[in-house]
Design a protein around this motif. Structure first.
Motif, short mmCIF file in Angstrom:
data_model
loop_
_atom_site.label_atom_id
_atom_site.label_comp_id
_atom_site.label_asym_id
_atom_site.label_seq_id
_atom_site.Cartn_x
_atom_site.Cartn_y
_atom_site.Cartn_z
N THR A 8 0.83 -1.21 0.00
CA THR A 8 0.00 0.00 0.00
C THR A 8 0.86 1.26 0.00
O THR A 8 1.95 1.29 0.57
N ASP A 32 -1.92 0.84 -4.63
CA ASP A 32 -2.12 -0.22 -3.64
C ASP A 32 -2.36 -1.52 -4.41
O ASP A 32 -3.12 -1.52 -5.39
N GLU A 74 -7.64 3.97 -15.21
CA GLU A 74 -8.20 2.63 -15.39
C GLU A 74 -7.25 1.75 -16.21
O GLU A 74 -7.06 0.57 -15.91
N ALA A 77 -4.13 0.91 -13.99
CA ALA A 77 -4.46 -0.14 -13.02
C ALA A 77 -4.63 -1.49 -13.71
O ALA A 77 -4.15 -2.52 -13.22
N GLU A 94 -5.89 -7.35 -6.83
CA GLU A 94 -6.66 -6.11 -6.84
C GLU A 94 -5.67 -4.96 -6.83
O GLU A 94 -4.74 -4.94 -6.02
N THR A 96 -5.34 -0.70 -6.94
CA THR A 96 -5.95 0.62 -6.85
C THR A 96 -4.91 1.65 -7.22
O THR A 96 -3.81 1.64 -6.67
N HIS A 98 -4.44 5.65 -7.22
CA HIS A 98 -4.95 6.93 -6.69
C HIS A 98 -4.33 8.07 -7.49
O HIS A 98 -3.14 8.02 -7.82
N ALA A 112 -9.64 7.59 -7.09
CA ALA A 112 -8.99 6.30 -7.24
C ALA A 112 -9.82 5.38 -8.11
O ALA A 112 -11.05 5.49 -8.14
N THR A 114 -10.10 1.16 -8.86
CA THR A 114 -9.70 -0.18 -8.43
C THR A 114 -10.15 -1.20 -9.47
O THR A 114 -11.31 -1.17 -9.89
#
Length: 119
Positions: A8, A32, A74, A77, A94, A96, A98, A112, A114
């Motif tokens: 994180t 993260d 997007e 990620a 997963e 994320t 930010h 953010a 995810t």
């Protein structure tokens, strides 16, 4: 699967955004990542080769965020998630991303996105 490794608050300078000034000037992004994998063998053997090396995980994400510019976080990620899932030992991930200084003309704490991937 309940075993997981979580990274994180990885802070990386990148040049992502739909506006020209975002790609030109760049900004800090925060990442993260949670990766699900069976850690039974790593716990029993105490061997790094039996787990996901979180230093390498961090570097992979940093290389993507600090690399090729994307319009959307997007896409950033999703690329991180897809690259992490290349490790066949993972059952899911997963990610994320930010964008705390997104160009929004209002007061806000964070933006953010995810994304998740699983087998």
């Amino acid at each position: 699967m309940r075993d997981r490794i979580t990274l994180t608050g990885l802070r990386v300078f990148g040049r992502h955004g739909v506006f020209d000034h975002e790609k030109r000037d760049g900004q800090e992004f925060v990442v993260d990542i949670t990766a699900w994998l069976d850690l039974t063998r790593a716990a029993a053997s105490d061997e790094l080769t039996e787990t996901l090396h979180y230093g390498e995980l961090a570097q992979l994400a940093a290389d993507i965020v600090g690399g090729e510019p994307y319009d959307l976080i997007e896409a950033v990620a999703g690329r991180i998630a897809d690259e992490v899932m290349a490790d066949e030992r993972l059952s899911a991930v997963e990610v994320t991303v930010h964008k705390p200084t997104a160009p929004i003309p209002l007061t806000f704490a964070d933006v953010a996105v995810t994304v998740g991937r699983q087998r």
